[in-house]
Design a protein around this motif. Structure first.
Motif, PDB file in Angstrom:
ATOM      1  N   VAL A 169       0.830  -1.196   0.000  1.00  0.00           N
ATOM      2  CA  VAL A 169       0.000   0.000   0.000  1.00  0.00           C
ATOM      3  C   VAL A 169       0.871   1.256   0.000  1.00  0.00           C
ATOM      4  N   MET A 170       1.633   1.462   1.070  1.00  0.00           N
ATOM      5  CA  MET A 170       2.521   2.627   1.122  1.00  0.00           C
ATOM      6  C   MET A 170       3.514   2.438   2.252  1.00  0.00           C
ATOM      7  N   GLY A 171       4.581   3.218   2.193  1.00  0.00           N
ATOM      8  CA  GLY A 171       5.665   3.044   3.142  1.00  0.00           C
ATOM      9  C   GLY A 171       6.029   4.325   3.855  1.00  0.00           C
ATOM     10  N   ALA A 172       6.999   4.207   4.743  1.00  0.00           N
ATOM     11  CA  ALA A 172       7.527   5.373   5.448  1.00  0.00           C
ATOM     12  C   ALA A 172       8.090   6.358   4.425  1.00  0.00           C
ATOM     13  N   SER A 173       8.019   7.653   4.766  1.00  0.00           N
ATOM     14  CA  SER A 173       8.489   8.648   3.791  1.00  0.00           C
ATOM     15  C   SER A 173       9.472   9.620   4.439  1.00  0.00           C
ATOM     16  N   SER A 174       9.001  10.715   5.004  1.00  0.00           N
ATOM     17  CA  SER A 174       9.919  11.712   5.566  1.00  0.00           C
ATOM     18  C   SER A 174       9.265  12.393   6.751  1.00  0.00           C
ATOM     19  N   GLY A 175      10.086  13.073   7.541  1.00  0.00           N
ATOM     20  CA  GLY A 175       9.576  13.851   8.658  1.00  0.00           C
ATOM     21  C   GLY A 175       8.893  12.993   9.700  1.00  0.00           C
ATOM     22  N   TRP A 176       7.660  13.344  10.059  1.00  0.00           N
ATOM     23  CA  TRP A 176       6.930  12.674  11.136  1.00  0.00           C
ATOM     24  C   TRP A 176       6.648  11.209  10.838  1.00  0.00           C
ATOM     25  N   GLN A 177       6.776  10.780   9.584  1.00  0.00           N
ATOM     26  CA  GLN A 177       6.491   9.397   9.189  1.00  0.00           C
ATOM     27  C   GLN A 177       7.704   8.747   8.519  1.00  0.00           C
ATOM     28  N   SER A 178       8.897   9.122   8.970  1.00  0.00           N
ATOM     29  CA  SER A 178      10.120   8.688   8.287  1.00  0.00           C
ATOM     30  C   SER A 178      10.657   7.346   8.772  1.00  0.00           C
ATOM     31  N   THR A 179      10.238   6.877   9.952  1.00  0.00           N
ATOM     32  CA  THR A 179      10.753   5.608  10.471  1.00  0.00           C
ATOM     33  C   THR A 179       9.846   4.443  10.108  1.00  0.00           C
ATOM     34  N   LYS A 180       8.555   4.580  10.366  1.00  0.00           N
ATOM     35  CA  LYS A 180       7.591   3.530  10.045  1.00  0.00           C
ATOM     36  C   LYS A 180       6.196   4.122  10.067  1.00  0.00           C
ATOM     37  N   ILE A 181       5.260   3.403   9.447  1.00  0.00           N
ATOM     38  CA  ILE A 181       3.854   3.791   9.464  1.00  0.00           C
ATOM     39  C   ILE A 181       3.006   2.554   9.714  1.00  0.00           C
ATOM     40  N   GLY A 182       1.760   2.771  10.119  1.00  0.00           N
ATOM     41  CA  GLY A 182       0.842   1.661  10.335  1.00  0.00           C
ATOM     42  C   GLY A 182      -0.590   2.138  10.258  1.00  0.00           C
ATOM     43  N   ALA A 183      -1.484   1.265   9.801  1.00  0.00           N
ATOM     44  CA  ALA A 183      -2.901   1.619   9.721  1.00  0.00           C
ATOM     45  C   ALA A 183      -3.445   1.888  11.110  1.00  0.00           C
ATOM     46  N   GLY A 184      -4.394   2.821  11.194  1.00  0.00           N
ATOM     47  CA  GLY A 184      -4.998   3.191  12.463  1.00  0.00           C
ATOM     48  C   GLY A 184      -6.399   2.638  12.608  1.00  0.00           C
ATOM     49  N   PRO A 185      -7.413   3.498  12.606  1.00  0.00           N
ATOM     50  CA  PRO A 185      -8.796   3.026  12.730  1.00  0.00           C
ATOM     51  C   PRO A 185      -9.293   2.340  11.450  1.00  0.00           C
ATOM     52  N   ILE A 186     -10.499   1.767  11.547  1.00  0.00           N
ATOM     53  CA  ILE A 186     -11.167   1.171  10.398  1.00  0.00           C
ATOM     54  C   ILE A 186     -11.341   2.245   9.321  1.00  0.00           C
ATOM     55  N   PRO A 187     -10.991   1.973   8.058  1.00  0.00           N
ATOM     56  CA  PRO A 187     -11.153   2.985   7.011  1.00  0.00           C
ATOM     57  C   PRO A 187     -12.611   3.434   6.864  1.00  0.00           C
ATOM     58  N   ILE A 188     -12.783   4.698   6.527  1.00  0.00           N
ATOM     59  CA  ILE A 188     -14.103   5.299   6.347  1.00  0.00           C
ATOM     60  C   ILE A 188     -14.393   5.423   4.858  1.00  0.00           C
ATOM     61  N   GLU A 189     -15.518   4.876   4.424  1.00  0.00           N
ATOM     62  CA  GLU A 189     -15.863   4.929   2.998  1.00  0.00           C
ATOM     63  C   GLU A 189     -16.477   6.281   2.653  1.00  0.00           C
ATOM     64  N   THR A 190     -15.920   6.938   1.629  1.00  0.00           N
ATOM     65  CA  THR A 190     -16.450   8.190   1.103  1.00  0.00           C
ATOM     66  C   THR A 190     -16.599   8.042  -0.413  1.00  0.00           C
ATOM     67  N   PRO A 191     -17.366   8.914  -1.074  1.00  0.00           N
ATOM     68  CA  PRO A 191     -17.479   8.822  -2.531  1.00  0.00           C
ATOM     69  C   PRO A 191     -16.136   8.956  -3.245  1.00  0.00           C
ATOM     70  N   GLN A 192     -15.185   9.648  -2.627  1.00  0.00           N
ATOM     71  CA  GLN A 192     -13.877   9.857  -3.251  1.00  0.00           C
ATOM     72  C   GLN A 192     -12.920   8.683  -3.047  1.00  0.00           C
ATOM     73  N   GLY A 193     -13.187   7.853  -2.044  1.00  0.00           N
ATOM     74  CA  GLY A 193     -12.292   6.740  -1.747  1.00  0.00           C
ATOM     75  C   GLY A 193     -12.360   6.396  -0.271  1.00  0.00           C
ATOM     76  N   TRP A 194     -11.523   5.447   0.132  1.00  0.00           N
ATOM     77  CA  TRP A 194     -11.444   5.056   1.548  1.00  0.00           C
ATOM     78  C   TRP A 194     -10.547   6.044   2.297  1.00  0.00           C
ATOM     79  N   LEU A 195     -11.094   6.695   3.309  1.00  0.00           N
ATOM     80  CA  LEU A 195     -10.306   7.607   4.133  1.00  0.00           C
ATOM     81  C   LEU A 195      -9.631   6.794   5.237  1.00  0.00           C
ATOM     82  N   LEU A 196      -8.316   6.750   5.191  1.00  0.00           N
ATOM     83  CA  LEU A 196      -7.530   5.991   6.163  1.00  0.00           C
ATOM     84  C   LEU A 196      -6.760   6.956   7.053  1.00  0.00           C
ATOM     85  N   ILE A 197      -7.007   6.875   8.344  1.00  0.00           N
ATOM     86  CA  ILE A 197      -6.176   7.577   9.319  1.00  0.00           C
ATOM     87  C   ILE A 197      -5.076   6.613   9.744  1.00  0.00           C
TER      88      ILE A 197
END
Length: 293
Positions: A169-197
């Protein structure tokens, strides 16, 4: 914070927990680290989503296969209503951290299904409906310790037992998310796509710092990222987010979306000690993501 660290007598801390609407009120599964520092899951109920009664006894899971029953630790749950029951995912222990999956219909009796993936893995998050006739799970492959790396992957299943068709899906990038990332809450379905926090980690001179941001995933192929935040939505800044058992951590595990008003209530762990609550709106976050991309 809405839940203090010692709401029940045995608790050292209560954090990184997941709640859902339930029969006109609210129910949840809570991470409780006890005074022996054992990590376990407890059920709880609330009339308003703010004032909680948490069972002082851990969840007594019902196991069909007793090989999977021995307890070592259970932590960082997510909960989702999916089809005809509430599914719970959490970081389970089976020769190392993996993703446990179970379900309940009343938050009193809980049934264990299986460990979804091989060790080592954390941050298992189910989508709230089937996509292309498959159940879909986000996770973060890891190691057996305080993982200094981590990207989000997606797995698919026909039956909630056998998981495959893995996608990056996606990986760590820079700054506040430069070491690692992980999915948070259940994704929210919107007309534009799944909103993932999702949460991101920065390695600073004082150790790991956890913040969280947002991404928009394709509705039909949710491993495809439409846009993603370069800035964080929330970072540890208040005293209760910066001071605790693990300083400088905000970690979201639940996001309740009111479809009438568009408001989102985000339940997050603060400093690995207490449970806090923040609010935003779907339209505001989607507009913000447009400027971030």
């Amino acid at each position: 914070p809405i839940i203090p660290r010692n709401l029940i007598p045995t608790a050292n801390s209560i954090f990184n927990s997941a709640v859902v609407p339930y029969q006109g009120t609210f129910a949840g599964v809570f991470r409780v680290d006890d005074t022996q520092r054992r990590m376990n899951l407890h059920a709880g109920f609330s009339q308003d989503g703010i004032n909680w009664q948490i069972n002082p006894k851990p969840i007594d899971w019902q196991f069909e296969d007793q090989e999977l029953a021995p307890f070592e630790h259970r932590y960082d749950p997510r909960v989702v209503w999916l089809e005809d029951r509430f599914y719970i995912t959490w970081c389970n222990s089976y020769h190392g951290p993996t993703i446990g999956i179970g379900y309940t219909q009343d938050f009193n009796r809980f049934h264990f299904l299986e460990n979804a993936l091989l060790p080592f893995n954390r941050n298992g998050v189910l989508f709230p409906r089937k996509i292309n006739h498959r159940y879909v799970l986000l996770s973060r492959p890891s190691d057996n310790g305080h993982t200094p790396f981590g990207d989000i992957f997606l797995s698919q299943s026909p039956d909630m037992i056998h998981w495959g068709e893995h996608r990056y899906v996606m990986g760590a990038s820079s700054g506040w998310q430069s070491t690692k990332i992980g999915a948070g809450p259940i994704p929210i379905e919107t007309p534009q796509g799944w909103l993932l926090i999702y949460h991101g980690v920065l390695t600073s001179c004082n150790g790991f710092m956890y913040s969280f941001g947002a991404a928009l995933l394709d509705l039909d192929q949710p491993w495809k990222v439409i846009r993603r935040s370069a800035s964080y939505l929330l970072s540890p800044q208040t005293l209760y987010e910066c001071v605790g058992d693990v300083p400088n951590v905000v970690f979201p595990c639940a996001a309740l979306h009111d479809q009438t008003t568009g408001r989102i209530a985000i339940y997050y762990g603060a400093a690995d000690t207490v449970t806090a609550l923040a609010f935003c709106r779907v339209d505001e976050v989607l507009d913000w993501l447009e400027t971030e991309s």
